[in-house]
Design an enzyme around this catalytic site. Sequence first.
Site, PDB file in Angstrom:
ATOM      1  N   GLU A 266       0.852  -1.195   0.000  1.00  0.00           N
ATOM      2  CA  GLU A 266       0.000   0.000   0.000  1.00  0.00           C
ATOM      3  C   GLU A 266       0.883   1.238   0.000  1.00  0.00           C
ATOM      4  OE1 GLU A 266      -2.852   0.534   3.108  1.00  0.00           O
ATOM      5  OE2 GLU A 266      -3.693  -1.480   2.918  1.00  0.00           O
ATOM      6  N   GLU A 320     -13.486   5.913  -0.777  1.00  0.00           N
ATOM      7  CA  GLU A 320     -14.440   5.024  -0.109  1.00  0.00           C
ATOM      8  C   GLU A 320     -15.214   5.803   0.947  1.00  0.00           C
ATOM      9  OE1 GLU A 320     -12.632   0.943   0.668  1.00  0.00           O
ATOM     10  OE2 GLU A 320     -10.847   2.118   0.134  1.00  0.00           O
ATOM     11  N   LYS A 323     -15.588   4.630   4.912  1.00  0.00           N
ATOM     12  CA  LYS A 323     -14.453   4.340   5.786  1.00  0.00           C
ATOM     13  C   LYS A 323     -14.495   5.249   7.011  1.00  0.00           C
ATOM     14  CE  LYS A 323     -10.466   2.927   4.648  1.00  0.00           C
ATOM     15  NZ  LYS A 323      -9.072   2.800   4.205  1.00  0.00           N
ATOM     16  N   GLU A 329      -8.965   9.496   5.086  1.00  0.00           N
ATOM     17  CA  GLU A 329      -9.158   8.053   4.913  1.00  0.00           C
ATOM     18  C   GLU A 329     -10.138   7.738   3.782  1.00  0.00           C
ATOM     19  OE1 GLU A 329      -7.843   5.339   6.289  1.00  0.00           O
ATOM     20  OE2 GLU A 329      -6.444   6.454   7.540  1.00  0.00           O
TER      21      GLU A 329
END
Length: 388
Positions: A266, A320, A323, A329
């Site tokens: 990541e 997203e 999240k 985030e």
Amino acid sequence: MKSFGVHLFFLLLLAAIASVTVQAFTGTYGINYGRIANNILSPDEVVTLLRAAKIKNVRLYDFDHNVIKAFSGTGLELVVGLPNENLRDVSANADHAMDWVKDNVQAYLPGTQIRGIAIGNEVLGGSDEFSGFLLGAVKNVHNALDKLKLSHVVQITTAHSQAVFDDSFPPSSCVFKDNVVQYMKPLLEFFSQIGSPFCLNAYPFLAYMYNKDQIDINYALFLPTEGADDPNTKLHYDNLLDAQIDAAYAALENAGFGKMEVIITETGWASHGDENEAAATASNARTYNYNLRKRLAKMKGTPLRPKNVVKAYVFAIFNENMKPGATSERNFGLFKPDGSISYDIGFHGFESSSAESSLPPLKDIRAAGWIGSCSIILTMTTALLLQF
């Protein structure tokens, strides 16, 4: 005698091919497919998006069957995930590990090119809730693959955060934390035996956010800078990601595993954040991810390991919206939920985007013929191995 020689040759050839296919990451640039959202594209649409972007290596955080089916026959290579909450059960019961592999991996081969299984994510270095189950789960899943004659097709890994390290600057001083070593050492010993790499989630974005006074943002963004020198090795670093990777190599060497490869599972940069996350901007995210692509396209190593080509999965396909945590985030995606680009780094989304960039498009450096040949060989090898 002649037939014996032909049979022996075939077995040796198969073994040689199998030793290549065990690599879960066959390129240098991949992407994470996170799905903690209620407004993103369907798996079939995601496949279309990724194929158009020519991104072949994809990591999942779970084993959703609809997603795995969508990747069947696409030529894209998948790493499926065994979530942390499943570790206890799989670690305690070898039969459950076998059932999991049969249901979620073997059942989809060779149509879906599943190249790896990520056992948990960032298990070590924080809470010890799952730490004691990681090695057992790794071994049971590997043994299941071995019994099914899939251990030469599907690679076992687990990704670590930088929380497993005690000190990462200068890179050469990096070691594993004392409370991590008891779990990390036997895990590394097993991974060394089966040929698995050390997987690291590395975020120059986070390092900069926590150390603004010590880190030049240009150093974190791969932009021209004075860089940093390691006083122990006398090596010079012109970007933070290389330093983070070499810190991992130093920790591995200190632990006795200097030959193990480090892969970045990541990395990325948030395009939007809270008031205290000033570095989370679309401009910085575009700069980091564009320069990351250029860095990986060079297919070179780091100052400490110049022969080990850097490989990285960017985080992530989408923003997203569900999240938890800080605003950043929810804003790491290269694409918006509808498939349009979040900012321009050379990919084309499903729709025209208002994002504009003065950055030139990155040339596609992958030879289509080589990629196509590899996909055919890998699929044929998987099919052959499943017959034995």
